[in-house]
Design a protein around this motif. Structure first.
Motif, PDB file in Angstrom:
ATOM      1  N   MET A 259     -47.171  33.185  33.244  1.00 16.90           N
ATOM      2  CA  MET A 259     -47.705  32.200  32.324  1.00 16.90           C
ATOM      3  C   MET A 259     -49.005  31.645  32.894  1.00 16.90           C
ATOM      4  O   MET A 259     -49.114  31.413  34.086  1.00 16.90           O
ATOM      5  CB  MET A 259     -46.689  31.091  32.111  1.00 16.90           C
ATOM      6  N   ALA A 260     -49.966  31.448  32.040  1.00 13.99           N
ATOM      7  CA  ALA A 260     -51.280  30.984  32.455  1.00 13.99           C
ATOM      8  C   ALA A 260     -51.289  29.480  32.699  1.00 13.99           C
ATOM      9  O   ALA A 260     -50.622  28.717  32.009  1.00 13.99           O
ATOM     10  CB  ALA A 260     -52.311  31.336  31.404  1.00 13.99           C
ATOM     11  N   LEU A 261     -52.071  29.091  33.679  1.00 10.49           N
ATOM     12  CA  LEU A 261     -52.251  27.673  33.998  1.00 10.49           C
ATOM     13  C   LEU A 261     -53.153  26.995  32.973  1.00 10.49           C
ATOM     14  O   LEU A 261     -52.929  25.867  32.575  1.00 10.49           O
ATOM     15  CB  LEU A 261     -52.850  27.541  35.403  1.00 10.49           C
ATOM     16  N   ARG A 262     -54.195  27.696  32.544  1.00 10.48           N
ATOM     17  CA  ARG A 262     -55.154  27.141  31.584  1.00 10.48           C
ATOM     18  C   ARG A 262     -55.463  28.168  30.508  1.00 10.48           C
ATOM     19  O   ARG A 262     -55.357  29.370  30.722  1.00 10.48           O
ATOM     20  CB  ARG A 262     -56.477  26.791  32.276  1.00 10.48           C
ATOM     21  N   ILE A 263     -55.883  27.655  29.354  1.00 14.03           N
ATOM     22  CA  ILE A 263     -56.313  28.505  28.244  1.00 14.03           C
ATOM     23  C   ILE A 263     -57.655  27.966  27.762  1.00 14.03           C
ATOM     24  O   ILE A 263     -57.775  26.786  27.451  1.00 14.03           O
ATOM     25  CB  ILE A 263     -55.282  28.507  27.103  1.00 14.03           C
ATOM     26  N   PHE A 264     -58.653  28.839  27.733  1.00 18.76           N
ATOM     27  CA  PHE A 264     -59.985  28.486  27.259  1.00 18.76           C
ATOM     28  C   PHE A 264     -60.284  29.289  26.011  1.00 18.76           C
ATOM     29  O   PHE A 264     -60.011  30.491  25.964  1.00 18.76           O
ATOM     30  CB  PHE A 264     -61.053  28.797  28.316  1.00 18.76           C
ATOM     31  N   GLN A 265     -60.855  28.621  25.010  1.00 15.14           N
ATOM     32  CA  GLN A 265     -61.244  29.313  23.785  1.00 15.14           C
ATOM     33  C   GLN A 265     -62.745  29.200  23.600  1.00 15.14           C
ATOM     34  O   GLN A 265     -63.311  28.115  23.744  1.00 15.14           O
ATOM     35  CB  GLN A 265     -60.533  28.708  22.578  1.00 15.14           C
ATOM     36  N   TYR A 266     -63.375  30.319  23.286  1.00 19.53           N
ATOM     37  CA  TYR A 266     -64.808  30.363  23.023  1.00 19.53           C
ATOM     38  C   TYR A 266     -65.039  31.143  21.738  1.00 19.53           C
ATOM     39  O   TYR A 266     -64.393  32.161  21.509  1.00 19.53           O
ATOM     40  CB  TYR A 266     -65.573  31.053  24.159  1.00 19.53           C
TER      41      TYR A 266
ATOM     42  N   TRP B 190     -54.700  41.535  25.382  1.00 17.01           N
ATOM     43  CA  TRP B 190     -54.670  42.449  26.510  1.00 17.01           C
ATOM     44  C   TRP B 190     -54.220  41.701  27.747  1.00 17.01           C
ATOM     45  O   TRP B 190     -54.537  40.522  27.936  1.00 17.01           O
ATOM     46  CB  TRP B 190     -56.057  43.046  26.770  1.00 17.01           C
ATOM     47  N   TYR B 191     -53.491  42.387  28.612  1.00 13.13           N
ATOM     48  CA  TYR B 191     -53.003  41.835  29.875  1.00 13.13           C
ATOM     49  C   TYR B 191     -53.634  42.639  31.014  1.00 13.13           C
ATOM     50  O   TYR B 191     -53.013  43.553  31.552  1.00 13.13           O
ATOM     51  CB  TYR B 191     -51.482  41.925  29.932  1.00 13.13           C
ATOM     52  N   PRO B 192     -54.859  42.328  31.350  1.00 11.05           N
ATOM     53  CA  PRO B 192     -55.546  43.122  32.376  1.00 11.05           C
ATOM     54  C   PRO B 192     -55.010  42.826  33.773  1.00 11.05           C
ATOM     55  O   PRO B 192     -54.444  41.764  34.024  1.00 11.05           O
ATOM     56  CB  PRO B 192     -56.999  42.678  32.255  1.00 11.05           C
ATOM     57  N   THR B 193     -55.186  43.779  34.662  1.00  8.99           N
ATOM     58  CA  THR B 193     -54.830  43.565  36.060  1.00  8.99           C
ATOM     59  C   THR B 193     -56.035  43.896  36.922  1.00  8.99           C
ATOM     60  O   THR B 193     -56.865  44.736  36.560  1.00  8.99           O
ATOM     61  CB  THR B 193     -53.641  44.460  36.486  1.00  8.99           C
TER      62      THR B 193
ATOM     63  N   THR C 130     -62.579  34.281  21.236  1.00  9.48           N
ATOM     64  CA  THR C 130     -61.999  34.798  22.472  1.00  9.48           C
ATOM     65  C   THR C 130     -61.135  33.702  23.080  1.00  9.48           C
ATOM     66  O   THR C 130     -61.562  32.550  23.159  1.00  9.48           O
ATOM     67  CB  THR C 130     -63.085  35.224  23.474  1.00  9.48           C
ATOM     68  N   ILE C 131     -59.938  34.057  23.472  1.00  8.62           N
ATOM     69  CA  ILE C 131     -59.021  33.106  24.104  1.00  8.62           C
ATOM     70  C   ILE C 131     -58.629  33.690  25.455  1.00  8.62           C
ATOM     71  O   ILE C 131     -58.063  34.779  25.533  1.00  8.62           O
ATOM     72  CB  ILE C 131     -57.779  32.845  23.228  1.00  8.62           C
ATOM     73  N   TRP C 132     -58.980  32.956  26.515  1.00 12.01           N
ATOM     74  CA  TRP C 132     -58.828  33.414  27.895  1.00 12.01           C
ATOM     75  C   TRP C 132     -57.670  32.658  28.538  1.00 12.01           C
ATOM     76  O   TRP C 132     -57.743  31.444  28.704  1.00 12.01           O
ATOM     77  CB  TRP C 132     -60.116  33.165  28.662  1.00 12.01           C
ATOM     78  N   HIS C 133     -56.613  33.358  28.904  1.00  6.24           N
ATOM     79  CA  HIS C 133     -55.460  32.787  29.597  1.00  6.24           C
ATOM     80  C   HIS C 133     -55.679  33.048  31.085  1.00  6.24           C
ATOM     81  O   HIS C 133     -55.728  34.208  31.503  1.00  6.24           O
ATOM     82  CB  HIS C 133     -54.170  33.451  29.124  1.00  6.24           C
ATOM     83  N   VAL C 134     -55.821  31.990  31.873  1.00  8.07           N
ATOM     84  CA  VAL C 134     -56.250  32.153  33.264  1.00  8.07           C
ATOM     85  C   VAL C 134     -55.394  31.334  34.228  1.00  8.07           C
ATOM     86  O   VAL C 134     -54.747  30.356  33.847  1.00  8.07           O
ATOM     87  CB  VAL C 134     -57.731  31.746  33.433  1.00  8.07           C
TER      88      VAL C 134
ATOM     89  N   GLN D 219     -55.472  36.431  33.156  1.00 10.29           N
ATOM     90  CA  GLN D 219     -54.109  36.919  32.945  1.00 10.29           C
ATOM     91  C   GLN D 219     -53.960  37.634  31.601  1.00 10.29           C
ATOM     92  O   GLN D 219     -53.238  38.606  31.491  1.00 10.29           O
ATOM     93  CB  GLN D 219     -53.116  35.753  32.985  1.00 10.29           C
ATOM     94  N   ARG D 220     -54.637  37.079  30.580  1.00 12.53           N
ATOM     95  CA  ARG D 220     -54.550  37.659  29.238  1.00 12.53           C
ATOM     96  C   ARG D 220     -55.813  37.299  28.474  1.00 12.53           C
ATOM     97  O   ARG D 220     -56.362  36.218  28.645  1.00 12.53           O
ATOM     98  CB  ARG D 220     -53.325  37.096  28.508  1.00 12.53           C
ATOM     99  N   LEU D 221     -56.249  38.209  27.638  1.00 12.67           N
ATOM    100  CA  LEU D 221     -57.391  37.963  26.769  1.00 12.67           C
ATOM    101  C   LEU D 221     -56.977  38.259  25.335  1.00 12.67           C
ATOM    102  O   LEU D 221     -56.473  39.344  25.045  1.00 12.67           O
ATOM    103  CB  LEU D 221     -58.579  38.852  27.162  1.00 12.67           C
ATOM    104  N   ASP D 222     -57.175  37.267  24.455  1.00 17.36           N
ATOM    105  CA  ASP D 222     -56.925  37.438  23.025  1.00 17.36           C
ATOM    106  C   ASP D 222     -58.272  37.507  22.322  1.00 17.36           C
ATOM    107  O   ASP D 222     -59.159  36.692  22.595  1.00 17.36           O
ATOM    108  CB  ASP D 222     -56.150  36.255  22.444  1.00 17.36           C
ATOM    109  N   LEU D 223     -58.436  38.472  21.433  1.00 18.83           N
ATOM    110  CA  LEU D 223     -59.630  38.589  20.602  1.00 18.83           C
ATOM    111  C   LEU D 223     -59.208  38.497  19.146  1.00 18.83           C
ATOM    112  O   LEU D 223     -58.212  39.121  18.746  1.00 18.83           O
ATOM    113  CB  LEU D 223     -60.333  39.926  20.850  1.00 18.83           C
ATOM    114  N   GLN D 224     -59.963  37.706  18.374  1.00 26.30           N
ATOM    115  CA  GLN D 224     -59.630  37.511  16.965  1.00 26.30           C
ATOM    116  C   GLN D 224     -60.889  37.600  16.116  1.00 26.30           C
ATOM    117  O   GLN D 224     -61.919  37.013  16.463  1.00 26.30           O
ATOM    118  CB  GLN D 224     -59.000  36.133  16.750  1.00 26.30           C
ATOM    119  N   VAL D 225     -60.797  38.337  15.010  1.00 24.89           N
ATOM    120  CA  VAL D 225     -61.861  38.408  14.021  1.00 24.89           C
ATOM    121  C   VAL D 225     -61.216  38.085  12.678  1.00 24.89           C
ATOM    122  O   VAL D 225     -60.329  38.811  12.231  1.00 24.89           O
ATOM    123  CB  VAL D 225     -62.524  39.804  13.985  1.00 24.89           C
TER     124      VAL D 225
END
Length: 135
Positions: free
Chosen positions: A1-8, A77-80, A104-108, A34-40
């Protein structure tokens, strides 16, 4: 689980040619992705394309020169083992007549930090006394 979530939001202006895409910087320095969400949202009608870059290098899609071309779609996506420094951006074109936005939603998490080093202590023993004197 991500500590923070940033949306741009990266808005790609109408009339931006594929030969001269714009770059929208993402201020995400020093986090471990940890995870990247992309939405259009609905609307681009496949006239807008974008890619995610890191320090000027195309990161997603991985094939240089390829674009993500979506309409009303979201993916995660769950990049490593990805870079956790800055330099993220969304690069895109839009040959349509309306501006369109990629969210873009960045789970970090905080990046792993090295434990402080403890100085090595060398223990030496004194030589044993050659004779004991009892009083």
């Amino acid at each position: 689980m991500a500590l923070r979530i940033f949306q741009y939001s990266a808005t790609i202006p109408a009339g931006t040619p594929k030969s001269a895409p714009i770059t929208v910087p993402i201020d995400l320095d020093g986090w471990d992705l940890q995870r990247l969400d992309l939405q259009v949202p609905p609307g681009p009608s496949y006239l807008m394309g974008f890619a995610v870059f890191n320090n000027g290098v195309q990161w997603f899609p991985q094939s240089p020169g390829e674009w993500i071309v979506w309409d009303d779609r979201a993916e995660s996506w769950y990049p490593t083992e990805q870079p956790n420094g800055g330099g993220w951006s969304v690069v895109g074109y839009n040959t349509g007549t309306y501006d369109h936005t990629v969210t873009t939603i960045w789970h970090v998490n905080l990046p792993a930090t090295a434990l402080p080093t403890v100085p090595t202590v060398q223990i030496t023993s004194a030589p044993a006394p050659s004779s004991l004197v009892l009083l």
